[in-house]
Design a protein around this motif. Structure first.
Motif, PDB file in Angstrom:
ATOM      1  N   VAL A  83      22.136   4.394   9.265  1.00 21.16           N
ATOM      2  CA  VAL A  83      20.777   4.825   8.964  1.00 21.16           C
ATOM      3  C   VAL A  83      20.409   5.924   9.946  1.00 21.16           C
ATOM      4  CG1 VAL A  83      18.348   4.153   8.869  1.00 21.16           C
ATOM      5  CG2 VAL A  83      20.104   2.560   8.092  1.00 21.16           C
ATOM      6  N   ARG A  84      19.789   6.975   9.439  1.00 24.14           N
ATOM      7  CA  ARG A  84      19.372   8.058  10.343  1.00 24.14           C
ATOM      8  C   ARG A  84      17.977   7.798  10.904  1.00 24.14           C
ATOM      9  NH1 ARG A  84      20.231  14.476  10.441  1.00 24.14           N
ATOM     10  NH2 ARG A  84      18.845  14.888  12.209  1.00 24.14           N
ATOM     11  N   TYR A  85      16.991   7.619  10.018  1.00 20.55           N
ATOM     12  CA  TYR A  85      15.595   7.519  10.436  1.00 20.55           C
ATOM     13  C   TYR A  85      15.084   6.080  10.360  1.00 20.55           C
ATOM     14  CZ  TYR A  85      14.971  12.628  10.019  1.00 20.55           C
ATOM     15  OH  TYR A  85      15.053  13.995  10.167  1.00 20.55           O
ATOM     16  N   TYR A  86      14.199   5.755  11.284  1.00 18.21           N
ATOM     17  CA  TYR A  86      13.485   4.474  11.264  1.00 18.21           C
ATOM     18  C   TYR A  86      11.993   4.798  11.346  1.00 18.21           C
ATOM     19  CZ  TYR A  86      12.010  -0.235  12.843  1.00 18.21           C
ATOM     20  OH  TYR A  86      11.392  -1.462  12.968  1.00 18.21           O
ATOM     21  N   LEU A  87      11.272   4.508  10.264  1.00 15.77           N
ATOM     22  CA  LEU A  87       9.823   4.701  10.224  1.00 15.77           C
ATOM     23  C   LEU A  87       9.163   3.339  10.368  1.00 15.77           C
ATOM     24  CD1 LEU A  87       7.335   6.496   9.794  1.00 15.77           C
ATOM     25  CD2 LEU A  87       7.657   6.222   7.330  1.00 15.77           C
ATOM     26  N   ASP A  88       8.570   3.102  11.529  1.00 13.91           N
ATOM     27  CA  ASP A  88       7.911   1.825  11.795  1.00 13.91           C
ATOM     28  C   ASP A  88       6.427   1.925  11.459  1.00 13.91           C
ATOM     29  OD1 ASP A  88       7.754  -0.922  13.167  1.00 13.91           O
ATOM     30  OD2 ASP A  88       6.265   0.242  14.276  1.00 13.91           O
ATOM     31  N   CYS A  89       5.960   1.004  10.622  1.00 14.16           N
ATOM     32  CA  CYS A  89       4.545   0.945  10.240  1.00 14.16           C
ATOM     33  C   CYS A  89       4.024  -0.424  10.653  1.00 14.16           C
ATOM     34  CB  CYS A  89       4.373   1.133   8.735  1.00 14.16           C
ATOM     35  SG  CYS A  89       5.111   2.641   8.079  1.00 14.16           S
ATOM     36  N   GLY A  90       3.372  -0.495  11.779  1.00 15.91           N
ATOM     37  CA  GLY A  90       2.901  -1.777  12.287  1.00 15.91           C
ATOM     38  C   GLY A  90       1.419  -1.764  12.569  1.00 15.91           C
ATOM     39  N   ASN A  91       0.818  -2.930  12.522  1.00 17.78           N
ATOM     40  CA  ASN A  91      -0.616  -2.997  12.821  1.00 17.78           C
ATOM     41  C   ASN A  91      -1.009  -4.374  13.325  1.00 17.78           C
ATOM     42  OD1 ASN A  91      -0.349  -3.368   9.583  1.00 17.78           O
ATOM     43  ND2 ASN A  91      -1.985  -4.672  10.369  1.00 17.78           N
ATOM     44  N   GLU A  92      -2.175  -4.366  13.989  1.00 18.82           N
ATOM     45  CA  GLU A  92      -2.803  -5.612  14.417  1.00 18.82           C
ATOM     46  C   GLU A  92      -4.125  -5.738  13.669  1.00 18.82           C
ATOM     47  OE1 GLU A  92      -3.011  -5.579  18.658  1.00 18.82           O
ATOM     48  OE2 GLU A  92      -0.861  -5.373  18.914  1.00 18.82           O
ATOM     49  N   THR A  93      -5.154  -6.265  14.301  1.00 19.33           N
ATOM     50  CA  THR A  93      -6.415  -6.528  13.609  1.00 19.33           C
ATOM     51  C   THR A  93      -7.033  -5.273  13.016  1.00 19.33           C
ATOM     52  OG1 THR A  93      -6.818  -8.378  15.104  1.00 19.33           O
ATOM     53  CG2 THR A  93      -8.699  -7.544  13.835  1.00 19.33           C
ATOM     54  N   ALA A 100       1.792   7.173   7.259  1.00 16.87           N
ATOM     55  CA  ALA A 100       3.224   7.186   6.956  1.00 16.87           C
ATOM     56  C   ALA A 100       3.511   8.132   5.792  1.00 16.87           C
ATOM     57  CB  ALA A 100       3.693   5.767   6.616  1.00 16.87           C
ATOM     58  N   PHE A 101       2.667   8.076   4.761  1.00 20.76           N
ATOM     59  CA  PHE A 101       2.801   8.946   3.599  1.00 20.76           C
ATOM     60  C   PHE A 101       2.734  10.409   4.022  1.00 20.76           C
ATOM     61  CE2 PHE A 101       0.680   9.974  -0.775  1.00 20.76           C
ATOM     62  CZ  PHE A 101       1.865  10.520  -1.232  1.00 20.76           C
ATOM     63  N   ASN A 102       1.846  10.724   4.922  1.00 19.47           N
ATOM     64  CA  ASN A 102       1.678  12.098   5.377  1.00 19.47           C
ATOM     65  C   ASN A 102       2.926  12.608   6.108  1.00 19.47           C
ATOM     66  OD1 ASN A 102       0.106  14.530   5.888  1.00 19.47           O
ATOM     67  ND2 ASN A 102       0.005  13.842   8.010  1.00 19.47           N
ATOM     68  N   LEU A 103       3.532  11.763   6.949  1.00 19.00           N
ATOM     69  CA  LEU A 103       4.760  12.159   7.630  1.00 19.00           C
ATOM     70  C   LEU A 103       5.883  12.423   6.633  1.00 19.00           C
ATOM     71  CD1 LEU A 103       4.901   9.795  10.757  1.00 19.00           C
ATOM     72  CD2 LEU A 103       4.729  12.281  10.784  1.00 19.00           C
ATOM     73  N   LEU A 104       6.010  11.561   5.632  1.00 21.34           N
ATOM     74  CA  LEU A 104       7.055  11.730   4.627  1.00 21.34           C
ATOM     75  C   LEU A 104       6.823  12.990   3.796  1.00 21.34           C
ATOM     76  CD1 LEU A 104       7.371   8.018   3.453  1.00 21.34           C
ATOM     77  CD2 LEU A 104       8.931   9.269   4.946  1.00 21.34           C
ATOM     78  N   TRP A 105       5.571  13.240   3.444  1.00 24.58           N
ATOM     79  CA  TRP A 105       5.231  14.436   2.679  1.00 24.58           C
ATOM     80  C   TRP A 105       5.581  15.697   3.473  1.00 24.58           C
ATOM     81  CZ3 TRP A 105       4.494  16.813  -1.643  1.00 24.58           C
ATOM     82  CH2 TRP A 105       3.750  17.995  -1.723  1.00 24.58           C
ATOM     83  N   SER A 106       5.292  15.684   4.773  1.00 22.89           N
ATOM     84  CA  SER A 106       5.602  16.838   5.608  1.00 22.89           C
ATOM     85  C   SER A 106       7.107  17.058   5.715  1.00 22.89           C
ATOM     86  CB  SER A 106       4.996  16.665   7.000  1.00 22.89           C
ATOM     87  OG  SER A 106       5.235  17.801   7.800  1.00 22.89           O
ATOM     88  N   LEU A 107       7.878  15.977   5.818  1.00 26.18           N
ATOM     89  CA  LEU A 107       9.331  16.110   5.867  1.00 26.18           C
ATOM     90  C   LEU A 107       9.848  16.867   4.655  1.00 26.18           C
ATOM     91  CD1 LEU A 107      10.902  12.741   7.106  1.00 26.18           C
ATOM     92  CD2 LEU A 107      11.175  14.993   8.134  1.00 26.18           C
ATOM     93  N   ALA A 161       0.823  -1.211   0.000  1.00 29.96           N
ATOM     94  CA  ALA A 161       0.000   0.000   0.000  1.00 29.96           C
ATOM     95  C   ALA A 161       0.855   1.258   0.000  1.00 29.96           C
ATOM     96  CB  ALA A 161      -0.928  -0.001   1.215  1.00 29.96           C
ATOM     97  N   LEU A 162       1.994   1.211   0.681  1.00 30.93           N
ATOM     98  CA  LEU A 162       2.833   2.397   0.822  1.00 30.93           C
ATOM     99  C   LEU A 162       3.718   2.650  -0.396  1.00 30.93           C
ATOM    100  CD1 LEU A 162       3.854   4.736   2.548  1.00 30.93           C
ATOM    101  CD2 LEU A 162       5.474   3.151   3.609  1.00 30.93           C
ATOM    102  N   LEU A 163       4.220   1.613  -1.037  1.00 34.76           N
ATOM    103  CA  LEU A 163       5.177   1.811  -2.125  1.00 34.76           C
ATOM    104  C   LEU A 163       4.632   2.660  -3.273  1.00 34.76           C
ATOM    105  CD1 LEU A 163       6.983  -1.631  -2.069  1.00 34.76           C
ATOM    106  CD2 LEU A 163       8.086   0.616  -1.883  1.00 34.76           C
TER     107      LEU A 163
END
Length: 270
Positions: A136-146, A209-216, A30-32
């Motif tokens: 590596v400078r940044y670590y963006l963790d994208c995790g989820n459960e149900t 995650a996309f929104n954080l990257l866009w803001s950066l 979904a993110l790529l």
């Protein structure tokens, strides 16, 4: 717009972003495409390099991934990373790289940012170790459960008062492989898979995650560095860049070093 509390490094505003994505399944697939859109937007807005991306995933598409992840019936049996990267390179003109293997103890990651689209503690631990062995400078963790999950952008490096805490700082248990529950066995049908996980959660996490990257890129920095998503309640809760907020998770940021006071001059005796 709120005041920027974390500024984007100058090197990422004047040169290409070297990004590593680990995991090309639900959230990764979904993110790529959004990452490719960001690359295109950056170039159109005058950024000199956009995004150079490498994708790691040793998994192949099963018939039960179709419909839940970003794959189609003809993709079954092929490597997820290769399918997604080849598709985006063809459609968006990128020159990204797919590595159909997992990140393990033999890998040293070299990147501005690693994006983890994984759910197991063991996978997160491997990402963190590979990042620390490399650079590596940044670590963006994208995790989820149900039907809930988190997006946390943090930085590696020595503790500082202004370093963004990464997922391992805020939630050490999420990097403890001993606590993996062993419930990652493949689903025997799409219905079984949907009982384990909402059809919407991967897209919801990838949007944040996309929104954080866009803001950066677009805003030159961030006002918050983490977001918690709960589809059951319809709530999205950001975490501000604030040591007080981080302390609620048990993470104590080192105090800011204040310049030492100069000793008062002694008056000469008359």
């Amino acid at each position: 717009m709120s005041a920027i509390l974390h500024a984007t490094p100058e090197s990422m505003l004047t040169g290409a972003w070297n990004v590593v994505v680990v995991g090309a399944g639900g959230t990764g697939s979904a993110l790529l495409p959004s990452l490719a859109r960001l690359h295109h937007a950056m170039i159109e807005l005058g950024h000199p390099g956009g995004i150079k991306c490498t994708v790691y995933d040793d998994d192949t598409v099963s018939e039960f991934n179709v419909g839940r992840q970003g794959f189609y019936p003809n993709d079954v049996g092929h490597y997820k990373a290769s399918l997604l990267v080849n598709r985006l390179n063809l459609l968006m003109g990128t020159s990204w790289t797919a590595l159909p293997r997992r990140v393990d103890s033999t890998i040293n990651l070299q990147a501005d940012m690693v994006i983890g689209c994984v759910d197991s503690r063991g996978a997160r631990h491997a990402i963190a170790q590979a990042a620390k062995r490399g650079k590596v400078r940044y670590y963006l963790d994208c995790g989820n459960e149900t039907d809930r999950g988190q997006v946390i952008l943090g930085e590696f490096g020595k503790p500082r008062h202004d370093r963004l805490p990464h997922v391992g700082d805020l939630f050490p248990d999420m990097l403890n492989a001993k606590n993996d529950r062993g419930d990652d066995t493949p689903s025997c049908s799409m219905a079984d898979a949907l009982r384990k996980q909402s059809l919407v959660i991967n897209q919801a996490i990838s949007v944040q995650a996309f929104n954080l990257l866009w803001s950066l890129f677009r805003n030159g920095g961030l006002t918050f560095s983490a977001v918690f998503v709960n589809l059951a309640t319809g709530r999205t809760n950001p975490v501000p860049i604030d040591p007080t907020a981080w302390a609620r998770f048990g993470y104590e940021a080192p105090p800011e070093n204040k310049p030492a006071k100069k000793p008062a001059r002694r008056r000469k005796a008359a």
